[in-house]
Design a protein around this motif. Sequence first.
Motif, PDB file in Angstrom:
ATOM      1  N   GLU A   6     -49.824  38.257  41.360  1.00 50.53           N
ATOM      2  CA  GLU A   6     -48.573  38.957  41.078  1.00 50.53           C
ATOM      3  C   GLU A   6     -48.117  39.775  42.289  1.00 50.53           C
ATOM      4  O   GLU A   6     -46.941  39.759  42.660  1.00 50.53           O
ATOM      5  CB  GLU A   6     -48.743  39.883  39.870  1.00 50.53           C
ATOM      6  N   ILE A   7     -49.057  40.492  42.896  1.00 50.50           N
ATOM      7  CA  ILE A   7     -48.731  41.293  44.078  1.00 50.50           C
ATOM      8  C   ILE A   7     -48.288  40.396  45.218  1.00 50.50           C
ATOM      9  O   ILE A   7     -47.306  40.671  45.912  1.00 50.50           O
ATOM     10  CB  ILE A   7     -49.947  42.142  44.492  1.00 50.50           C
ATOM     11  N   LEU A   8     -49.008  39.298  45.415  1.00 51.92           N
ATOM     12  CA  LEU A   8     -48.668  38.367  46.491  1.00 51.92           C
ATOM     13  C   LEU A   8     -47.296  37.738  46.256  1.00 51.92           C
ATOM     14  O   LEU A   8     -46.522  37.556  47.213  1.00 51.92           O
ATOM     15  CB  LEU A   8     -49.745  37.279  46.575  1.00 51.92           C
ATOM     16  N   SER A   9     -46.964  37.429  45.025  1.00 53.75           N
ATOM     17  CA  SER A   9     -45.656  36.865  44.702  1.00 53.75           C
ATOM     18  C   SER A   9     -44.538  37.802  45.139  1.00 53.75           C
ATOM     19  O   SER A   9     -43.547  37.378  45.756  1.00 53.75           O
ATOM     20  CB  SER A   9     -45.555  36.601  43.190  1.00 53.75           C
ATOM     21  N   LYS A  10     -44.683  39.097  44.853  1.00 55.65           N
ATOM     22  CA  LYS A  10     -43.676  40.072  45.254  1.00 55.65           C
ATOM     23  C   LYS A  10     -43.603  40.180  46.778  1.00 55.65           C
ATOM     24  O   LYS A  10     -42.509  40.262  47.361  1.00 55.65           O
ATOM     25  CB  LYS A  10     -44.038  41.432  44.650  1.00 55.65           C
ATOM     26  N   LYS A  11     -44.756  40.148  47.447  1.00 62.83           N
ATOM     27  CA  LYS A  11     -44.787  40.217  48.909  1.00 62.83           C
ATOM     28  C   LYS A  11     -44.033  39.036  49.529  1.00 62.83           C
ATOM     29  O   LYS A  11     -43.271  39.189  50.489  1.00 62.83           O
ATOM     30  CB  LYS A  11     -46.233  40.211  49.405  1.00 62.83           C
ATOM     31  N   ILE A  12     -44.270  37.840  49.006  1.00 66.79           N
ATOM     32  CA  ILE A  12     -43.618  36.646  49.545  1.00 66.79           C
ATOM     33  C   ILE A  12     -42.109  36.701  49.328  1.00 66.79           C
ATOM     34  O   ILE A  12     -41.315  36.386  50.232  1.00 66.79           O
ATOM     35  CB  ILE A  12     -44.228  35.379  48.914  1.00 66.79           C
ATOM     36  N   GLU A  13     -41.690  37.107  48.125  1.00 63.05           N
ATOM     37  CA  GLU A  13     -40.257  37.214  47.840  1.00 63.05           C
ATOM     38  C   GLU A  13     -39.580  38.204  48.783  1.00 63.05           C
ATOM     39  O   GLU A  13     -38.456  37.972  49.248  1.00 63.05           O
ATOM     40  CB  GLU A  13     -40.050  37.641  46.389  1.00 63.05           C
ATOM     41  N   ASP A  14     -40.247  39.307  49.075  1.00 57.34           N
ATOM     42  CA  ASP A  14     -39.673  40.308  49.979  1.00 57.34           C
ATOM     43  C   ASP A  14     -39.632  39.815  51.423  1.00 57.34           C
ATOM     44  O   ASP A  14     -38.756  40.231  52.207  1.00 57.34           O
ATOM     45  CB  ASP A  14     -40.493  41.602  49.916  1.00 57.34           C
ATOM     46  N   HIS A  15     -40.561  38.939  51.805  1.00 55.34           N
ATOM     47  CA  HIS A  15     -40.668  38.493  53.197  1.00 55.34           C
ATOM     48  C   HIS A  15     -39.703  37.351  53.506  1.00 55.34           C
ATOM     49  O   HIS A  15     -39.236  37.229  54.647  1.00 55.34           O
ATOM     50  CB  HIS A  15     -42.107  38.033  53.468  1.00 55.34           C
ATOM     51  N   ARG A  16     -39.406  36.523  52.536  1.00 52.29           N
ATOM     52  CA  ARG A  16     -38.590  35.323  52.795  1.00 52.29           C
ATOM     53  C   ARG A  16     -37.265  35.615  53.501  1.00 52.29           C
ATOM     54  O   ARG A  16     -36.881  34.885  54.433  1.00 52.29           O
ATOM     55  CB  ARG A  16     -38.341  34.575  51.480  1.00 52.29           C
ATOM     56  N   PRO A  17     -36.509  36.647  53.102  1.00 52.51           N
ATOM     57  CA  PRO A  17     -35.227  36.901  53.807  1.00 52.51           C
ATOM     58  C   PRO A  17     -35.402  37.215  55.288  1.00 52.51           C
ATOM     59  O   PRO A  17     -34.500  36.926  56.085  1.00 52.51           O
ATOM     60  CB  PRO A  17     -34.670  38.114  53.045  1.00 52.51           C
ATOM     61  N   ARG A  18     -36.532  37.790  55.666  1.00 54.01           N
ATOM     62  CA  ARG A  18     -36.766  38.084  57.077  1.00 54.01           C
ATOM     63  C   ARG A  18     -36.850  36.793  57.889  1.00 54.01           C
ATOM     64  O   ARG A  18     -36.246  36.674  58.965  1.00 54.01           O
ATOM     65  CB  ARG A  18     -38.056  38.886  57.234  1.00 54.01           C
ATOM     66  N   THR A  19     -37.604  35.806  57.369  1.00 52.56           N
ATOM     67  CA  THR A  19     -37.736  34.518  58.053  1.00 52.56           C
ATOM     68  C   THR A  19     -36.405  33.780  58.088  1.00 52.56           C
ATOM     69  O   THR A  19     -35.999  33.215  59.114  1.00 52.56           O
ATOM     70  CB  THR A  19     -38.810  33.667  57.361  1.00 52.56           C
TER      71      THR A  19
END
Length: 443
Positions: A6-19
């Motif tokens: 669950e924590i990793l899912s939120k981290k990935i969602e937050d990171h995607r716009p940066r890439t």
Amino acid sequence: MSKLKEILSKKIEDHRPRTTRLVKEFGKVKIDEVTIDQCIGGARDIRSLVTDISYLDPQEGIRFRGKTIPETFAALPKANGSKYPTVEAFWFFLLTGDVPTQKQVDDVAAEWKTRQVVPTYVFDAIRALPRDSHPMVMLSVALLTLQKDSKFAAFYGSGKFNKMTAWESVYEDASDIVARIPVIAAFIYNLKFRGDKQIAIDPKLDMGANFAHMIGQKEEYKDVARMYFILHSDHESGNVSAHATHLVHSALSDPYYAYSAGINGLAGPLHGLANQEVLDWTMQFQEKYCKGVEPTKELVTKALWDTLNAGQVIPGYGHAVLRKTDPRYMSQREFCLNTPGLKDDPLFKLVSMIFEVAPGVLTEHGKTKNPWPNVDAQSGVIQWYYGLKEWDFYTVLFGVGRALGCMANITWDRGLGYAIERPKSVTTAMLEKWAAEGGRKLS
């Protein structure tokens, strides 16, 4: 879904716009130039891979999620009665970049207990190999044998594949691999070197302690395992094992195919196999020059010059990136100095004296960019002291640790939707033409 996922899912969602923003708005910004010697010399130092798991600074050494090795060891929750973190705590940290609470570590440990049971058919496949097969062959075969149950492969073949959620099944495979690989490694060790005397999993122990238990080791070795697996976990994405894993997975091959490829690269003598070569050289050095006497500075200095003047190298010294003593070496040295018996071990004393003398000798010799020791200069001595004298197994230990970094990296690769890796090749004639012209003329 587990709490970590669950924590990793939120981290990935937050990171995607940066890439996405970097590619769309700044995709043509130049960050490096490529020279002919880099093109011919293995793409050395070309900045063309992205990972936030670790970074290797030439002066500072490795940083895991921005923290140095001492900072990492200090920050993470410790195993019961130990000054070292559990591997479970480190796994949470590698995946998320967050220092976990003890409750979060306990959740990961509980999750790994449900994942660590290795199917019998894997052990059957290993037993079917010739008993004199290299342990790394056995480990690679075991990973491929597990592939039939890959959740990522099943998801891709389901007809419902979605690149935005593909990371979730990679996480499942990756978590299975990091939980099971120490169990497989212990089985291989017992099969080859302990007369097939297998020891069952102890469900009360953390991963490092359980590995020590399964190979019949003493209590102190539990910290050796924890330290060793963490120190060998990751070293940027450009080393052979990490890059091979990333490359194969970029084709959407599942984590079992990908890490089997990484293991095969790790088995090379210019990569993971170097640790056993260093120990072999050190023991030959001890037999030839020390002959039972205490290694003095004068004795070791002369012996090192004899080695270099004979056209030989000093194994364990030098590094492709580092320009200082490898912090992983220093962490293992600190362990030795703080362990009664080990600090007085003749082999460790020799390694310490070489460490004191070799940088000066190599600097005076003048044919090395980095006269300092790397991780391999120390690691074999510790294993030998604790009775793991089967050199062929040392790279398997490396492979258990390296799984942590490789699996964390490819989970994020899929989370951010990285493309298939496909560098462009040139011909020798092209290089000769551009060399004569003073460079390639860009259109």
